[in-house]
Every structure is written in structure tokens, then in C-alpha cells.
Write a protein that holds these residues in place. Structure first.
Motif, PDB file in Angstrom:
ATOM      1  N   GLY A  65      -2.748   7.158   5.468  1.00 27.42           N
ATOM      2  CA  GLY A  65      -2.682   6.467   4.454  1.00 27.42           C
ATOM      3  C   GLY A  65      -2.047   5.034   4.282  1.00 27.42           C
ATOM      4  N   GLY A  66      -1.371   4.895   5.511  1.00 28.26           N
ATOM      5  CA  GLY A  66      -1.008   3.514   5.784  1.00 28.26           C
ATOM      6  C   GLY A  66      -1.975   2.439   5.850  1.00 28.26           C
ATOM      7  N   GLN A  67      -1.625   1.171   5.891  1.00 32.93           N
ATOM      8  CA  GLN A  67      -2.578   0.020   5.975  1.00 32.93           C
ATOM      9  C   GLN A  67      -3.728   0.025   6.998  1.00 32.93           C
ATOM     10  N   ASP A  68      -3.290   0.449   8.481  1.00 34.63           N
ATOM     11  CA  ASP A  68      -4.062   0.686   9.666  1.00 34.63           C
ATOM     12  C   ASP A  68      -4.840   1.780   9.676  1.00 34.63           C
ATOM     13  N   MET A  73      -6.000   2.835   6.794  1.00 35.96           N
ATOM     14  CA  MET A  73      -7.034   2.772   5.657  1.00 35.96           C
ATOM     15  C   MET A  73      -8.004   1.698   6.232  1.00 35.96           C
ATOM     16  N   GLN A  74      -7.785   0.903   7.148  1.00 36.32           N
ATOM     17  CA  GLN A  74      -8.911  -0.067   7.730  1.00 36.32           C
ATOM     18  C   GLN A  74      -9.867   0.617   8.504  1.00 36.32           C
ATOM     19  N   THR A  75      -9.287   1.809   9.126  1.00 32.98           N
ATOM     20  CA  THR A  75     -10.397   2.639  10.134  1.00 32.98           C
ATOM     21  C   THR A  75     -10.962   3.530   9.072  1.00 32.98           C
ATOM     22  N   ALA A  76     -10.505   4.067   8.004  1.00 29.18           N
ATOM     23  CA  ALA A  76     -10.936   4.882   7.046  1.00 29.18           C
ATOM     24  C   ALA A  76     -11.986   4.186   6.144  1.00 29.18           C
ATOM     25  N   LEU A  77     -11.868   3.226   5.959  1.00 28.38           N
ATOM     26  CA  LEU A  77     -13.036   2.164   5.195  1.00 28.38           C
ATOM     27  C   LEU A  77     -14.140   2.005   6.279  1.00 28.38           C
ATOM     28  N   ILE A  78     -13.910   1.771   7.237  1.00 29.57           N
ATOM     29  CA  ILE A  78     -15.196   1.471   8.210  1.00 29.57           C
ATOM     30  C   ILE A  78     -15.830   2.906   8.311  1.00 29.57           C
ATOM     31  N   TYR A  80      -4.173  -1.181  -5.236  1.00 24.81           N
ATOM     32  CA  TYR A  80      -4.090  -0.105  -4.030  1.00 24.81           C
ATOM     33  C   TYR A  80      -4.022   1.360  -4.454  1.00 24.81           C
ATOM     34  N   LYS A  81      -3.162   1.526  -5.730  1.00 22.70           N
ATOM     35  CA  LYS A  81      -3.133   2.666  -6.166  1.00 22.70           C
ATOM     36  C   LYS A  81      -4.605   3.251  -6.730  1.00 22.70           C
ATOM     37  N   THR A  82      -5.325   2.367  -7.090  1.00 21.26           N
ATOM     38  CA  THR A  82      -6.797   2.944  -7.131  1.00 21.26           C
ATOM     39  C   THR A  82      -7.428   3.303  -5.850  1.00 21.26           C
ATOM     40  N   LEU A  83      -7.296   2.220  -4.948  1.00 13.85           N
ATOM     41  CA  LEU A  83      -7.913   2.714  -3.547  1.00 13.85           C
ATOM     42  C   LEU A  83      -7.336   3.940  -2.921  1.00 13.85           C
ATOM     43  N   ALA A  84      -6.124   4.159  -3.107  1.00 12.79           N
ATOM     44  CA  ALA A  84      -5.529   5.308  -2.755  1.00 12.79           C
ATOM     45  C   ALA A  84      -5.963   6.640  -3.270  1.00 12.79           C
ATOM     46  N   GLY A  85      -6.141   6.428  -4.522  1.00 14.89           N
ATOM     47  CA  GLY A  85      -6.715   7.721  -5.242  1.00 14.89           C
ATOM     48  C   GLY A  85      -8.099   7.943  -4.804  1.00 14.89           C
ATOM     49  N   GLU A  86      -8.960   7.101  -4.492  1.00 19.18           N
ATOM     50  CA  GLU A  86     -10.167   7.488  -4.093  1.00 19.18           C
ATOM     51  C   GLU A  86     -10.302   7.976  -2.726  1.00 19.18           C
ATOM     52  N   PHE A  87      -9.155   7.841  -1.675  1.00 18.19           N
ATOM     53  CA  PHE A  87      -8.923   8.756  -0.722  1.00 18.19           C
ATOM     54  C   PHE A  87      -8.092  10.041  -0.790  1.00 18.19           C
ATOM     55  N   GLY A  88      -7.696  10.240  -2.026  1.00 21.22           N
ATOM     56  CA  GLY A  88      -6.898  11.508  -2.411  1.00 21.22           C
ATOM     57  C   GLY A  88      -5.542  11.249  -1.598  1.00 21.22           C
ATOM     58  N   LEU A  89      -4.985  10.042  -1.891  1.00 22.29           N
ATOM     59  CA  LEU A  89      -3.744   9.960  -1.200  1.00 22.29           C
ATOM     60  C   LEU A  89      -2.574   9.807  -2.095  1.00 22.29           C
ATOM     61  N   THR A  90      -2.955   9.701  -3.296  1.00 14.48           N
ATOM     62  CA  THR A  90      -1.956   9.456  -4.320  1.00 14.48           C
ATOM     63  C   THR A  90      -0.983  10.546  -4.656  1.00 14.48           C
ATOM     64  N   GLN A  91       0.359  10.487  -4.482  1.00 15.49           N
ATOM     65  CA  GLN A  91       1.401  11.281  -4.640  1.00 15.49           C
ATOM     66  C   GLN A  91       1.647  11.789  -6.114  1.00 15.49           C
ATOM     67  N   LEU A 103       0.915  -1.133   0.186  1.00 18.24           N
ATOM     68  CA  LEU A 103       0.057  -0.107  -0.072  1.00 18.24           C
ATOM     69  C   LEU A 103       1.052   1.152   0.084  1.00 18.24           C
ATOM     70  N   ASN A 104       1.993   1.348   0.664  1.00 18.96           N
ATOM     71  CA  ASN A 104       2.949   2.390   0.779  1.00 18.96           C
ATOM     72  C   ASN A 104       3.516   2.491  -0.653  1.00 18.96           C
ATOM     73  N   LEU A 105       3.969   1.448  -1.140  1.00 19.82           N
ATOM     74  CA  LEU A 105       4.651   1.535  -2.466  1.00 19.82           C
ATOM     75  C   LEU A 105       3.710   2.147  -3.547  1.00 19.82           C
ATOM     76  N   ALA A 106       2.422   1.774  -3.362  1.00 16.00           N
ATOM     77  CA  ALA A 106       1.432   2.399  -4.182  1.00 16.00           C
ATOM     78  C   ALA A 106       1.261   3.919  -4.285  1.00 16.00           C
ATOM     79  N   GLN A 107       1.731   4.399  -2.859  1.00 17.28           N
ATOM     80  CA  GLN A 107       1.571   5.661  -2.960  1.00 17.28           C
ATOM     81  C   GLN A 107       2.705   6.397  -2.845  1.00 17.28           C
TER      82      GLN A 107
END
Length: 325
Positions: free
Chosen positions: A161-164, A166-171, A314-325, A99-103
Motif C-alpha cells: 500500500g506504500g508508494q513504492d 503502488m508503483q509496481t502494483a500499477l505496472i 490517493y484515497k480514491t486510488l487506495a480504494g481501487e486496490f482495496g487498501l482503504t482502512q 499516500l500513507n495518510l490517505a490510508q
């Protein structure tokens, strides 16, 4: 005589070729856990350490060393830049690493910078509170967040933006809560996060399930939800899923290893063979189960294809949360 000599020469050539294919065991095998002791990377390294030793697949003792920083970024950069051809070093990774690599959080190196070696098990995300917490269910927690998102402090490994996270953000998103309104304290790995919660410094942790189950057995924590599609087997069957509580969220956490980009094909093949053998053993399946991980076995090209696909998702998911650099 000429025929005998030809056969001898052919046999010698074949032996030489075989010796090139079958690399020797590294003299000082090492597993780098890219965080402080006590978290998921530590768990992953120690699983391989025990599994390879107990099965006789590694004669020299494999040491576990710790290289915290950037939730894997420091170790990733160090291996690529300084240990690119070191045949004795394997490094633990997880879905959080991908996930971090994707960002782009690992700097100038992307997912193609290392050789992905083996995946040895899968964990799942978990939302956990102390045993004396007023929150009995995931819905109790979400209801409190809806009333006042700032009233609860979450602890997790990595930054936003990290995995942990992201879990809370999805909930939160599923509950109609803006993830940006959550109070979030970042720690360097799951061990620190759990310690902070047990000390009362944060109220909730988001982590991998395997990181908190030892404290569950000690009756020090309550797991509100595991982020799996269905309840897990065995002693974990009592833990409810987020899905059964109305949140259609699943977060599997791959646990595995990579090596430097210039490790030779022979040495890479040696490690792959050892992991293939270990993963096929029943005693390793028992060892993995004891660490509350579920079966997942991939090595070599299969794992590489999986990693590249996962990073793309994960790149797609990060984009949904505005996290892509």
C-alpha cells in the motif's frame, strides 16, 4: 512637543509590531528525516540543509536527524504530540507520506494535523535492477512476471500500500497481473532497499529516481523505467519512461517539509520566507539539479491546498486496490 511624542510613539509601536511579525531564526534548527540514512527523506533534508546554508538564509548549522518507523508515521506522531510548537524542527515528507495518510497509516492524526511548509522539488518513481540483471527493459521484466509472478522478488520502502508498492502494483495491473501475486520485501526506506538489491537479496527495486541515480553513475544499476510523462532532461535523458514502453503510468514524487501544528504564525512565516528566498535562487536550482530532482516550488497556503487535494486523490486510488482502512 506633543506632535513629536506622538510620532515617536507611533514609530515605536510600528517597530514593536514589525518585530512580532519578523520572528528570530531558531537557535537549533533541525531537519528530521523519517527513515534511516540514504533514502529520499535523507536527500530532502540535506537539500534544504545545503540550500539554506549556502545562500546565507540560515546562520546556525541545521542538523539532520533520523527517526525511522512506519515510513514517516513515527516522526509525524512525535512532532504532533511532543514537538507541536517547536519552531526549530522541520520534517521531510514525500508523496509516499501523503499516500500513507490517505490510508490512515499514521494513526489518529490525519493530513490536517501539521502545518505544511514548503515543497522544494519533485522526483519520479523508478524501477531499477542491478547492472548485471538479465532484464534489459521494463517489458523483459513484465514478460518474466507473466510467466511466473513469484520468480522475482521486489524490494521497496514501506509495506503493501506504500508508494513504492503502488508503483509496481500499477505496472502489474496495466500488464494484467494481479499485484497480490508479486513477491515483495518491505524495507525502512530507500537506502536499505538499494543495499539489499546490490547485495543480491532482491532482484528489483521500486523507489524514487533520486535515490538510485548515484549508483547509476557508478554503473552499478540499470533503470528500466522512470515514471514520468516524458523523458527527463540532461543526464537523465537516456532513461526510458514507462509510457514509451507501453505502460501509461506516471508517478511524480513531491519532496518537501512540514512543521508542528502549534508553531506560531511568526515562526512559520519566518521559515516560509527563507524557503521562498531559497527557491528563487539560481544556485539552489543548480543544487537541486545535482541531486537529480526536477523543479517544484510551493510554500504556505498553496502547498496546503495541493496536499489536501493530493490526499483526496490517493484515497480514491487506495480504494481501487482495496487498501482503504
Amino acid at each position: 512637543m506633543k506632535t513629536v511624542f506622538s510620532k515617536l510613539a507611533l514609530a515605536t509601536a510600528c517597530l514593536a509590531f514589525s518585530s512580532q511579525l519578523l520572528a528570530a531564526e531558531p537557535k537549533r534548527p533541525e531537519c528530521i528525516a523519517p527513515a534511516k540514512p540514504g533514502g529520499g527523506f535523507d536527500l530532502t533534508c540535506k537539500l534544504a540543509q545545503s540550500g539554506l546554508k549556502d545562500s546565507g538564509l540560515l546562520k546556525a548549522p541545521m542538523r539532520v536527524t533520523y527517526m525511522p518507523g512506519g515510513v514517516g508515521a513515527v516522526a509525524y506522531n512525535a512532532v504532533v504530540a511532543q514537538r507541536a510548537d517547536d519552531p526549530g524542527t522541520i520534517v521531510a515528507f514525500s508523496s509516499g507520506s501523503l499516500l500513507n495518510l490517505a490510508q490512515g497509516k499514521f494513526g489518529r492524526y490525519d493530513e490536517n494535523a501539521v502545518r505544511w511548509l514548503a515543497a522544494v522539488g519533485t522526483d519520479y518513481g523508478a524501477i531499477t535492477v542491478r547492472a548485471d540483471s538479465p532484464y534489459q527493459t521494463l517489458n523483459d521484466l513484465v514478460d518474466a512476471l507473466k510467466k511466473d509472478p513469484a520468480s522475482i522478488v521486489f524490494g521497496a520502502g514501506a509495506t503493501i500500500g506504500g508508494q513504492d508498492w503502488m508503483q509496481t502494483a500499477l505496472i502489474a495491473r496495466a500488464a494484467g497481473i494481479d499485484p497480490k501475486n508479486l513477491r515483495y520485501v518491505a524495507f525502512e526506506g530507500g537506502g536499505e532497499t538499494l543495499t539489499a538489491m546490490l547485495g543480491g537479496h532482491v532482484q528489483v527495486t521500486s523507489s524514487g529516481l533520486g535515490e538510485v541515480t548515484p549508483q547509476l553513475a557508478a554503473n552499478k544499476v540499470r533503470i528500466l523505467a522512470v515514471l514520468s510523462d516524458e523523458r527527463l532532461p540532461g543526464k537523465l535523458a537516456e532513461i526510458p519512461t514507462a509510457k514509451e514502453q507501453g505502460f501509461d503510468i506516471s508517478w511524480p514524487v513531491i519532496r518537501g517539509f512540514y512543521v508542528g501544528p502549534e508553531v506560531s504564525d511568526e515562526q512559520y512565516g519566518w521559515w516560509k520566507q527563507q524557503f521562498d528566498s531559497m527557491l528563487a535562487r539560481e544556485d539552489f536550482a543548480t543544487l537541486r539539479e545535482q541531486r537529480d530532482l526536477q523543479p517544484l516550488s510551493m510554500t504556505g497556503d498553496e502547498l496546503n491546498a495541493f496536499v489536501l487535494k493530493q490526499v483526496g486523490e490517493y484515497k480514491t486510488l487506495a480504494g481501487e486496490f482495496g487498501l482503504t482502512q
